[in-house]
Enzyme design. Structure first.
Site, PDB file in Angstrom:
ATOM      1  N   TYR A  72       0.835  -1.203   0.000  1.00 25.08           N
ATOM      2  CA  TYR A  72       0.000   0.000   0.000  1.00 25.08           C
ATOM      3  C   TYR A  72       0.874   1.260   0.000  1.00 25.08           C
ATOM      4  O   TYR A  72       0.899   2.007  -0.957  1.00 25.08           O
ATOM      5  CB  TYR A  72      -0.965  -0.002   1.186  1.00 25.08           C
ATOM      6  CG  TYR A  72      -1.928   1.169   1.147  1.00 25.08           C
ATOM      7  CD1 TYR A  72      -3.021   1.149   0.296  1.00 25.08           C
ATOM      8  CD2 TYR A  72      -1.726   2.296   1.942  1.00 25.08           C
ATOM      9  CE1 TYR A  72      -3.896   2.228   0.226  1.00 25.08           C
ATOM     10  CE2 TYR A  72      -2.598   3.375   1.894  1.00 25.08           C
ATOM     11  CZ  TYR A  72      -3.673   3.341   1.027  1.00 25.08           C
ATOM     12  OH  TYR A  72      -4.530   4.414   0.960  1.00 25.08           O
ATOM     13  N   SER A  85      -6.530   1.092  -4.257  1.00 23.34           N
ATOM     14  CA  SER A  85      -6.624   2.513  -3.976  1.00 23.34           C
ATOM     15  C   SER A  85      -5.239   3.139  -4.129  1.00 23.34           C
ATOM     16  O   SER A  85      -4.673   3.113  -5.215  1.00 23.34           O
ATOM     17  CB  SER A  85      -7.224   2.731  -2.585  1.00 23.34           C
ATOM     18  OG  SER A  85      -7.612   4.061  -2.407  1.00 23.34           O
ATOM     19  N   ASP A 114     -17.902   3.953  -7.578  1.00 24.41           N
ATOM     20  CA  ASP A 114     -16.821   4.413  -6.712  1.00 24.41           C
ATOM     21  C   ASP A 114     -16.758   5.935  -6.775  1.00 24.41           C
ATOM     22  O   ASP A 114     -16.336   6.507  -7.785  1.00 24.41           O
ATOM     23  CB  ASP A 114     -15.489   3.803  -7.155  1.00 24.41           C
ATOM     24  CG  ASP A 114     -14.371   4.035  -6.144  1.00 24.41           C
ATOM     25  OD1 ASP A 114     -14.519   4.946  -5.305  1.00 24.41           O
ATOM     26  OD2 ASP A 114     -13.358   3.317  -6.206  1.00 24.41           O
ATOM     27  N   HIS A 121     -15.940   1.818  -3.608  1.00 23.79           N
ATOM     28  CA  HIS A 121     -14.509   1.724  -3.345  1.00 23.79           C
ATOM     29  C   HIS A 121     -14.137   0.461  -2.579  1.00 23.79           C
ATOM     30  O   HIS A 121     -12.960   0.195  -2.358  1.00 23.79           O
ATOM     31  CB  HIS A 121     -14.058   2.971  -2.571  1.00 23.79           C
ATOM     32  CG  HIS A 121     -12.588   3.207  -2.620  1.00 23.79           C
ATOM     33  ND1 HIS A 121     -11.897   3.394  -3.797  1.00 23.79           N
ATOM     34  CD2 HIS A 121     -11.659   3.287  -1.636  1.00 23.79           C
ATOM     35  CE1 HIS A 121     -10.618   3.578  -3.529  1.00 23.79           C
ATOM     36  NE2 HIS A 121     -10.455   3.513  -2.233  1.00 23.79           N
TER      37      HIS A 121
END
Length: 687
Positions: free
Chosen positions: A459, A539, A622, A657
């Site tokens: 991430y 994301s 989203d 999302h």
């Protein structure tokens, strides 16, 4: 595999000048409404048709789907919140698409169903979002999330009668729900109602905190706090258990925040800003009379606990627990049973330490094993508390903690359909490009001792730490003989504020260098075969996958970017994108523009390079990272000369999302991704 005929994507001739550079944006039209623009809807349907036809040829998809369903078929709970004599918690009995909310009574011994969101829609795409019981447990405020959107409708339930009240609050977003002590109403955060037809894509500004009194229409809700001079700030209000103060955190989207309080024991509820600057984090744990107890990064990169005396004209922080020695990061804390309980991350693993209220150390809490503990909840005046414990090979378990006796016992355990003794977890460290040591978790079967196809996850953003958690979807990959690797790359919070800042703004390339170095390490160490490395991120992690794929297409064999931020020149134009400028920088500033252009996935595709197989994923509803990011990125991939492997997009409908996505859609999505990754890394999938 047969050659893939990608859908034809119209290419425009739009070119814009940015700081004397001419930048083409040929797929700007893909920024339309993914649920209303007929031309765009046709493009989505054509892309999905091609993708599903291709995925249907892959062996293993049905195996993954069936096994994931079995692995997820176990009871899952959240930490209970005790209000009065009632315990509130969510539970999923197995493979229900949405978890339901239950209430139990200390003396009754039996739980009662309060809310079942599975009955709200035929496709189970409507979900229970934020919820909060009143102090006495008589009322419950809860948010309804429709079709994956970030917008919320807040409703109220009478817990005694199961009657839903007429109260309805619309256009809440990025909110918590905080009741006043007498249960007459609650505080929440909302935006102004958007213009008709723009709710999906409109930029969100003028966030404000309101108070809703039960039995009154929303038009009478009382405005508590907002900043008309700074319309781009987020204002999130909360109140600690039995707390005297409403505390409002105001931030431009970074971890740092200003702090405003409202004394709820006063009659006028006048907001008082006690920390005006946004140079540090300030998280309120509770209060001791007029003294707030807080966690802060003020004067402590890895956080400390301080007090602020609100009786003083200008409160100054007084240290209670200093920043820990070594690399331990204060990650979670609570006031429980007259003690201060603090969870620390030590190399991304949890330790819980006890302190007296004056900061004197008082031992530790013995955890079941190495893993992640958090979510400490309870009443500051009571000895009964709860927390959650989990690890990559330990199902999420809720523990009851006796503060006075310093003992734990399981409150809710899960029985899973896998022999977890056959799964081994190992932590390794590797050097990044600049010599920084970075931790990496490896999860595999005990009998996998040779190089095996590997799924590398990362991430690296917003100070969010990647800690060991139990994930049935990932275990479906491990069970088939694959390796799961989770890299604790910079940009996260594993080593505190400095670790985050080392991957922020102009330092962003460190994030990509760390992830690339993780891939090189896995292959060099023989964990992964030469052609067996798949990468995944969602994301901000989707951005990482897109960026490193462009920078090192030779290193990776499969890329799975999910709901990624792919157009770094326009990310701030959509919905909540402006809140990420503290992380990425403003495209309107030249120094940030130059930096963003070095890694923006949409703009840095290398024509002529041999790219890995790519399956990008997004969802039509989203409204956080709008699907246009992925649409434009995939259109550019398909138009470029980047080799024969497939470059596809999977677009979910009636989803957003990720939060609130029904379980059957989650399973189908991951079965498709794992089957795609298995085929292109050589993982043999059996029954």
């Amino acid at each position: 595999m047969p050659d893939i005929a990608y859908p034809e994507t119209e290419r425009g001739d739009l070119v814009e000048e940015h700081f004397s550079e001419r930048i083409a944006d040929p797929y700007r039209w893909l920024e339309g409404d993914a649920r209303g623009d007929r031309k765009l809807v046709a493009w989505i349907e054509a892309q999905n048709a091609v993708t599903q036809e291709y995925l249907g040829t892959l062996p293993g998809r049905d195996v993954f789907r069936k096994r994931m369903t079995e692995l997820l078929n176990y009871e899952r709970f959240t930490v209970p919140l005790k209000r009065g004599e009632r315990y509130f918690f969510t539970r999923n009995d197995g493979v229900a698409n949405q978890a339901s909310l239950f209430v139990g009574h200390a003396a009754a011994g039996q739980d009662r169903l309060l809310i079942d969101p599975n009955a709200w829609s035929t496709d189970n795409a409507d979900a229970l979002a934020e919820w909060a019981p009143s102090d006495d447990g008589r009322f419950l405020a809860f948010g309804v999330q429709t079709g994956g959107t970030d917008w919320r409708t807040i409703k109220v339930l009478n817990v005694d009668t199961d009657e839903q009240l007429d109260d309805a609050v619309e256009w809440a977003r990025f909110t918590r729900l905080a009741w006043v002590p007498d249960g007459s109403g609650f505080f929440y955060s909302r935006y102004p109602e958007p213009e008709a037809g723009t709710a999906v894509s409109a930029r969100v500004v003028n966030h404000a905190v309101y108070f809703h009194r039960l039995g009154t229409p929303q038009t009478e809700d009382r405005l508590i706090y907002y900043t008309p001079d700074r319309p781009g700030l987020l204002h999130v209000a909360d109140r600690a258990v039995d707390g005297r103060y409403l505390h409002i955190s105001s931030t431009p989207g970074s971890n740092e925040s200003a702090l405003t309080v409202v004394d709820l024991s006063a009659t006028d509820w006048t907001p008082r800003t006690v920390v005006a600057s946004m140079d540090a984090e300030w998280t309120v744990l509770g209060n001791d009379g007029a003294k707030l107890i807080l966690i802060t990064t003020d004067g402590a990169e890895r956080r400390r606990v301080v007090s602020l005396d609100l009786a003083a004209p200008e409160p100054q922080p007084v240290e209670i627990v200093p920043e820990a020695e070594g690399s331990a990061v204060l990650n979670d804390a609570a006031l429980l049973g007259g003690k201060l309980l603090i969870g620390y991350l030590v190399d991304a693993k949890t330790e819980i330490r006890r302190f007296d209220m004056d900061g004197k150390p008082d031992g530790t809490v013995a955890l079941p094993s190495i893993g992640t503990a958090g979510g400490l909840t309870g009443n500051p005046a009571e000895d009964e508390a709860f927390f959650v414990f989990t690890s990559y090979n330990v199902p999420t378990t809720i523990y009851r903690y006796d503060v006075a006796a310093n003992t734990i016992e399981p409150w809710a355990e899960s029985k899973v359909a896998i022999d977890l003794s056959s799964i081994v977890v190992e932590q390794r460290f590797f050097r990044s490009k600049d010599g920084t040591w970075v931790p990496l978790f490896l999860i595999r079967r005990t009998d996998i001792t040779r190089a095996a196809p590997t799924l590398l996850y990362g991430y690296g953003g917003f100070g969010i730490s990647q800690v060991p958690i139990y994930n049935s979807l990932q275990l479906a990959w491990v069970e088939q003989g694959g390796v799961l690797a989770v890299a604790n790359i910079r940009g996260g919070g594993e080593y505190g504020r400095a670790w985050h800042r080392a991957g922020q703004l102009e330092n962003r390339q460190n994030v990509f260098d760390d992830f690339i170095a993780a891939g090189e390490f896995l292959k060099a160490e023989g964990v992964t075969p030469p052609n067996g490395l798949a990468i995944q991120g969602e994301s901000g992690g989707g951005l990482v996958v897109g960026a490193v794929t462009n920078q090192r297409p030779d290193l990776f064999d499969v890329a799975l970017p999910g709901v990624g931020v792919m157009d770094m020149l326009r990310y701030d134009k959509f919905t909540a994108g402006m809140f990420w400028m503290g992380e990425y920088g403003s495209p309107a500033e030249e120094r940030h523009f130059r930096n963003l252009m070095t890694y923006s996935p949409y703009h840095t595709i290398k024509a002529g390079a041999d790219y890995p197989a790519i399956l990008a994923t997004t969802a039509d509803a989203d409204d956080r990272v709008v699907p246009a990011h992925t649409f434009k990125y995939v259109a550019a991939l398909q138009a470029a000369d980047i080799g024969p492997r497939p470059h596809l997009v999977r677009i979910e409908t009636r989803a957003g999302h990720g939060a609130g996505m029904p379980l059957d859609k989650i399973i189908a999505l991951h079965a498709d991704m794992w089957a795609f990754a298995a085929h292109w890394t050589g993982l043999k999938v059996g029954a």
